[in-house]
Write a protein that holds these residues in place. Structure first.
Motif, short mmCIF file in Angstrom:
data_model
loop_
_atom_site.label_atom_id
_atom_site.label_comp_id
_atom_site.label_asym_id
_atom_site.label_seq_id
_atom_site.Cartn_x
_atom_site.Cartn_y
_atom_site.Cartn_z
N THR A 198 -14.76 -9.11 -3.24
CA THR A 198 -13.62 -8.30 -2.82
C THR A 198 -13.26 -7.19 -3.81
N PHE A 199 -13.97 -7.09 -4.93
CA PHE A 199 -13.67 -6.05 -5.91
C PHE A 199 -14.92 -5.24 -6.23
N THR A 200 -14.74 -3.92 -6.24
CA THR A 200 -15.80 -3.02 -6.67
C THR A 200 -15.64 -2.76 -8.16
N PRO A 201 -16.66 -3.07 -8.97
CA PRO A 201 -16.53 -2.87 -10.42
C PRO A 201 -16.42 -1.39 -10.77
N LYS A 202 -15.82 -1.13 -11.91
CA LYS A 202 -15.69 0.23 -12.40
C LYS A 202 -16.74 0.50 -13.48
N ASP A 203 -17.46 1.59 -13.36
CA ASP A 203 -18.51 1.97 -14.31
C ASP A 203 -19.49 0.81 -14.49
N ASN A 204 -19.69 0.35 -15.73
CA ASN A 204 -20.64 -0.73 -16.00
C ASN A 204 -19.95 -2.08 -16.14
N GLY A 205 -18.72 -2.18 -15.63
CA GLY A 205 -17.99 -3.44 -15.70
C GLY A 205 -18.42 -4.40 -14.61
N THR A 206 -17.63 -5.43 -14.41
CA THR A 206 -17.89 -6.45 -13.40
C THR A 206 -16.69 -6.55 -12.46
N ALA A 266 3.65 -14.25 -7.06
CA ALA A 266 3.22 -13.32 -6.02
C ALA A 266 4.19 -13.30 -4.84
N ALA A 267 4.77 -14.45 -4.52
CA ALA A 267 5.73 -14.51 -3.42
C ALA A 267 6.98 -13.68 -3.75
N GLN A 268 7.34 -13.65 -5.03
CA GLN A 268 8.51 -12.87 -5.46
C GLN A 268 8.17 -11.41 -5.73
N HIS A 269 6.90 -11.12 -6.00
CA HIS A 269 6.44 -9.76 -6.29
C HIS A 269 5.20 -9.48 -5.42
N PRO A 270 5.38 -9.28 -4.13
CA PRO A 270 4.26 -9.23 -3.18
C PRO A 270 3.34 -8.02 -3.29
N THR A 271 3.62 -7.08 -4.17
CA THR A 271 2.71 -5.94 -4.35
C THR A 271 2.26 -5.84 -5.81
N SER A 272 2.20 -6.97 -6.50
CA SER A 272 1.86 -6.95 -7.92
C SER A 272 0.47 -7.47 -8.24
N ILE A 273 -0.09 -8.34 -7.39
CA ILE A 273 -1.40 -8.94 -7.67
C ILE A 273 -2.37 -8.61 -6.53
N ARG A 274 -3.40 -7.86 -6.84
CA ARG A 274 -4.40 -7.49 -5.84
C ARG A 274 -5.47 -8.58 -5.76
N ILE A 275 -5.82 -8.98 -4.55
CA ILE A 275 -6.94 -9.91 -4.38
C ILE A 275 -8.13 -9.23 -3.72
N ALA A 276 -7.99 -7.94 -3.42
CA ALA A 276 -9.11 -7.15 -2.90
C ALA A 276 -8.88 -5.69 -3.26
N SER A 277 -9.90 -5.08 -3.85
CA SER A 277 -9.88 -3.65 -4.16
C SER A 277 -11.32 -3.17 -4.09
N LYS A 278 -11.78 -2.99 -2.88
CA LYS A 278 -13.18 -2.67 -2.62
C LYS A 278 -13.31 -1.23 -2.13
N SER A 279 -14.27 -0.51 -2.65
CA SER A 279 -14.46 0.90 -2.28
C SER A 279 -14.59 1.05 -0.77
N GLY A 280 -13.82 1.97 -0.22
CA GLY A 280 -13.88 2.23 1.21
C GLY A 280 -12.95 1.38 2.05
N TYR A 281 -12.24 0.44 1.39
CA TYR A 281 -11.37 -0.47 2.14
C TYR A 281 -9.98 -0.50 1.52
N GLN A 282 -8.99 -0.84 2.34
CA GLN A 282 -7.61 -0.91 1.87
C GLN A 282 -7.43 -2.10 0.93
N GLU A 283 -6.54 -1.93 -0.05
CA GLU A 283 -6.28 -3.01 -0.98
C GLU A 283 -5.50 -4.13 -0.29
N VAL A 284 -5.72 -5.35 -0.77
CA VAL A 284 -5.02 -6.52 -0.25
C VAL A 284 -4.27 -7.17 -1.40
N PHE A 285 -3.00 -7.51 -1.18
CA PHE A 285 -2.17 -8.10 -2.22
C PHE A 285 -1.90 -9.57 -1.93
#
Length: 220
Positions: free
Chosen positions: A71-79, A122-141
């Motif tokens: 669910t995550f696209t790495p940045k540069d040479n990261g993971t 996360a329940a108290q801060h519903p836009t603070s923790i991403r569980i998906a950030s994949k190129s071409g797709y919307q982020e999921v919190f």
């Protein structure tokens, strides 16, 4: 960290030499100064708290490794896990602050405790923790406990990817073209099958997952 453009033929430059630490990621080698801190610096209350937080976050990352890798696209040479950590470290640190104090005090802290603390935050801060950030797709919190299914919606068009989460078993991905990819938890192999169809009754994980099967956990 400096990037090394040339190393000895047929060799990988790794380890620490004369105060310089070399790290190889893929085909690229980096160099950075090795830390030079007195042992006492790691025994202060603040240092012990940082070490506890790092330990608890690593437990969380290891538990969700199979999902994060999809669910995550790495940045540069990261993971993917590097990317997950960089986006969520502030929120996870806040979520695990009280547990870190318990850990430093010598109390037992389990993966169940860690997941509960993160889910509650996360329940108290519903836009603070991403569980998906994949190129071409919307982020999921994350908005509570980790869901049994994560749906990635494309930024344009109606293409979607559906990931059925199973941290202690196989993780199934239903691709936009209808095929399915199954990642085995023990061998980390993937097999592509026919039409995925609809998913039914995905279950949330109840026990801790294993590490990365490519020779250990993810490294910075």
């Amino acid at each position: 960290m400096a990037k090394i453009t040339q190393v000895g033929p047929g060799r990988k430059t790794v380890g620490t030499i004369d105060g310089i630490t070399y790290v190889t990621r893929g085909s690229v080698t980096y160099a950075r100064s090795a830390p030079n801190m007195p042992a006492s610096a790691y025994k202060t209350p603040a240092a012990r708290k940082r070490q506890a937080l790092f330990k608890l976050i690593q437990m969380h990352l290891k538990y969700h490794l199979r999902t994060i890798r999809q669910t995550f696209t790495p940045k540069d040479n990261g993971t993917p896990t590097n990317r997950y950590y960089s986006l969520n470290s502030k929120a996870m640190t806040a979520a695990l602050d009280a547990l870190a104090d318990q850990y430093v005090a010598g109390e037992d802290v389990t993966i169940t405790d860690v997941e509960q603390a993160i889910s509650s935050y996360a329940a108290q801060h519903p836009t603070s923790i991403r569980i998906a950030s994949k190129s071409g797709y919307q982020e999921v919190f994350l908005t509570g406990p980790w869901p049994g299914t994560i749906t990635l919606n494309a930024n344009s068009g109606d293409s979607t990817i559906i990931i059925i989460v199973a941290e202690n078993g196989t993780t199934t991905t239903i691709n936009p073209d209808g095929t399915t990819t199954v990642s085995d938890s023990t061998t980390n192999n993937s097999n592509t099958g026919g039409s995925g169809g609809s998913n039914t009754n995905p279950t949330n994980p109840t026990t801790g997952g294993g590490g990365d099967n490519n020779g250990g956990g993810e490294n910075d």
